[in-house]
Design a protein around this motif. Structure first.
Motif, mmCIF file in Angstrom:
data_model
loop_
_atom_site.group_PDB
_atom_site.id
_atom_site.type_symbol
_atom_site.label_atom_id
_atom_site.label_comp_id
_atom_site.label_asym_id
_atom_site.label_seq_id
_atom_site.Cartn_x
_atom_site.Cartn_y
_atom_site.Cartn_z
ATOM 1 N N VAL A 16 5.265 -0.410 -14.165
ATOM 2 C CA VAL A 16 3.844 -0.235 -13.874
ATOM 3 C C VAL A 16 3.513 -0.864 -12.531
ATOM 4 C CG1 VAL A 16 1.491 -0.824 -14.620
ATOM 5 C CG2 VAL A 16 3.194 -0.109 -16.305
ATOM 6 N N LYS A 17 4.043 -2.060 -12.289
ATOM 7 C CA LYS A 17 3.802 -2.729 -11.013
ATOM 8 C C LYS A 17 4.355 -1.897 -9.861
ATOM 9 C CE LYS A 17 4.719 -6.853 -8.341
ATOM 10 N NZ LYS A 17 5.621 -7.979 -8.162
ATOM 11 N N GLU A 18 5.535 -1.340 -10.044
ATOM 12 C CA GLU A 18 6.151 -0.529 -8.987
ATOM 13 C C GLU A 18 5.355 0.756 -8.747
ATOM 14 O OE1 GLU A 18 8.535 0.506 -5.913
ATOM 15 O OE2 GLU A 18 8.349 -1.424 -6.915
ATOM 16 N N ALA A 19 4.867 1.381 -9.811
ATOM 17 C CA ALA A 19 4.044 2.588 -9.662
ATOM 18 C C ALA A 19 2.744 2.256 -8.941
ATOM 19 C CB ALA A 19 3.756 3.201 -11.032
ATOM 20 N N LEU A 20 2.159 1.100 -9.235
ATOM 21 C CA LEU A 20 0.942 0.676 -8.558
ATOM 22 C C LEU A 20 1.209 0.422 -7.077
ATOM 23 C CD1 LEU A 20 -2.048 -0.157 -8.710
ATOM 24 C CD2 LEU A 20 -1.280 -2.457 -9.303
ATOM 25 N N ARG A 21 2.355 -0.181 -6.781
ATOM 26 C CA ARG A 21 2.720 -0.438 -5.393
ATOM 27 C C ARG A 21 2.862 0.869 -4.626
ATOM 28 N NH1 ARG A 21 6.552 0.045 -2.118
ATOM 29 N NH2 ARG A 21 8.054 0.787 -3.639
ATOM 30 N N ARG A 22 3.546 1.855 -5.226
ATOM 31 C CA ARG A 22 3.720 3.157 -4.561
ATOM 32 C C ARG A 22 2.376 3.862 -4.380
ATOM 33 N NH1 ARG A 22 8.043 3.499 -8.258
ATOM 34 N NH2 ARG A 22 6.827 4.959 -9.489
ATOM 35 N N ARG A 23 1.540 3.802 -5.394
ATOM 36 C CA ARG A 23 0.218 4.439 -5.303
ATOM 37 C C ARG A 23 -0.615 3.803 -4.204
ATOM 38 N NH1 ARG A 23 -4.042 6.210 -9.828
ATOM 39 N NH2 ARG A 23 -5.921 5.811 -8.626
ATOM 40 N N ALA A 24 -0.617 2.478 -4.150
ATOM 41 C CA ALA A 24 -1.364 1.760 -3.117
ATOM 42 C C ALA A 24 -0.834 2.127 -1.737
ATOM 43 C CB ALA A 24 -1.262 0.252 -3.351
ATOM 44 N N GLN A 25 0.459 2.217 -1.606
ATOM 45 C CA GLN A 25 1.061 2.575 -0.316
ATOM 46 C C GLN A 25 0.634 3.981 0.113
ATOM 47 O OE1 GLN A 25 5.370 2.698 -0.319
ATOM 48 N NE2 GLN A 25 5.419 1.905 1.785
ATOM 49 N N ARG A 26 0.633 4.929 -0.825
ATOM 50 C CA ARG A 26 0.189 6.299 -0.516
ATOM 51 C C ARG A 26 -1.246 6.341 -0.025
ATOM 52 N NH1 ARG A 26 2.422 7.601 -5.443
ATOM 53 N NH2 ARG A 26 0.386 7.952 -6.350
ATOM 54 N N HIS A 27 -2.084 5.468 -0.581
ATOM 55 C CA HIS A 27 -3.503 5.446 -0.227
ATOM 56 C C HIS A 27 -3.821 4.484 0.918
ATOM 57 C CE1 HIS A 27 -4.104 6.905 -4.580
ATOM 58 N NE2 HIS A 27 -4.251 7.930 -3.769
ATOM 59 N N GLY A 28 -2.815 3.803 1.428
ATOM 60 C CA GLY A 28 -3.029 2.885 2.539
ATOM 61 C C GLY A 28 -3.807 1.639 2.153
ATOM 62 N N ARG A 29 -3.611 1.179 0.926
ATOM 63 C CA ARG A 29 -4.310 -0.017 0.447
ATOM 64 C C ARG A 29 -3.304 -1.039 -0.054
ATOM 65 N NH1 ARG A 29 -8.439 3.973 -1.428
ATOM 66 N NH2 ARG A 29 -7.192 4.587 -3.210
ATOM 67 N N SER A 30 -3.786 -2.253 -0.226
ATOM 68 C CA SER A 30 -2.959 -3.278 -0.871
ATOM 69 C C SER A 30 -2.922 -2.985 -2.373
ATOM 70 C CB SER A 30 -3.544 -4.666 -0.627
ATOM 71 O OG SER A 30 -4.775 -4.812 -1.315
ATOM 72 N N MET A 31 -1.947 -3.567 -3.058
ATOM 73 C CA MET A 31 -1.888 -3.396 -4.514
ATOM 74 C C MET A 31 -3.136 -3.963 -5.179
ATOM 75 S SD MET A 31 2.110 -4.183 -5.433
ATOM 76 C CE MET A 31 1.669 -4.696 -7.058
ATOM 77 N N GLU A 32 -3.612 -5.072 -4.662
ATOM 78 C CA GLU A 32 -4.803 -5.699 -5.230
ATOM 79 C C GLU A 32 -6.026 -4.797 -5.089
ATOM 80 O OE1 GLU A 32 -7.239 -9.911 -4.857
ATOM 81 O OE2 GLU A 32 -5.441 -9.598 -3.661
ATOM 82 N N GLU A 33 -6.197 -4.200 -3.913
ATOM 83 C CA GLU A 33 -7.335 -3.294 -3.701
ATOM 84 C C GLU A 33 -7.194 -2.042 -4.558
ATOM 85 O OE1 GLU A 33 -10.899 -1.768 -2.673
ATOM 86 O OE2 GLU A 33 -10.181 -3.794 -2.338
#
Length: 84
Positions: free
Chosen positions: A13-30
């Motif tokens: 889940v953490k890795e999927a969130l990291r990839r999603r954040a990267q695609r959207h140009g945001r930090s994982m926290e944002e």
């Protein structure tokens, strides 16, 4: 602002969130804040579309029932009368 700590998060889940954040140009926290905000806002919105009563009225609109149907609470049901 409030803080939230999420423990025991699956690594996948953490890795999927990291990839999603990267695609959207945001930090994982944002990205997590945005997901939580959208989920909370969706819970506050009224259901989309007409309610069950409106759907039923639309379904039977052409059936020739021009008077409102009274409530049957506390009354015995009578058998249907079939025309001859």
């Amino acid at each position: 602002m409030a803080q939230l700590l999420v423990r025991n998060l699956d690594v996948s889940v953490k890795e999927a969130l990291r990839r999603r954040a990267q695609r959207h140009g945001r930090s994982m926290e944002e990205e997590a804040r945005l997901i939580l905000r959208q989920a909370a806002e969706a819970e506050q919105l009224p259901p989309e579309g007409p309610g069950l009563g409106s759907q039923m009225a639309a379904l039977f609109a052409g059936a020739g029932l021009n008077e409102p149907i009274g409530e049957w609470q506390g009354q015995e049901a009578a058998p249907a009368v079939v025309g001859s």
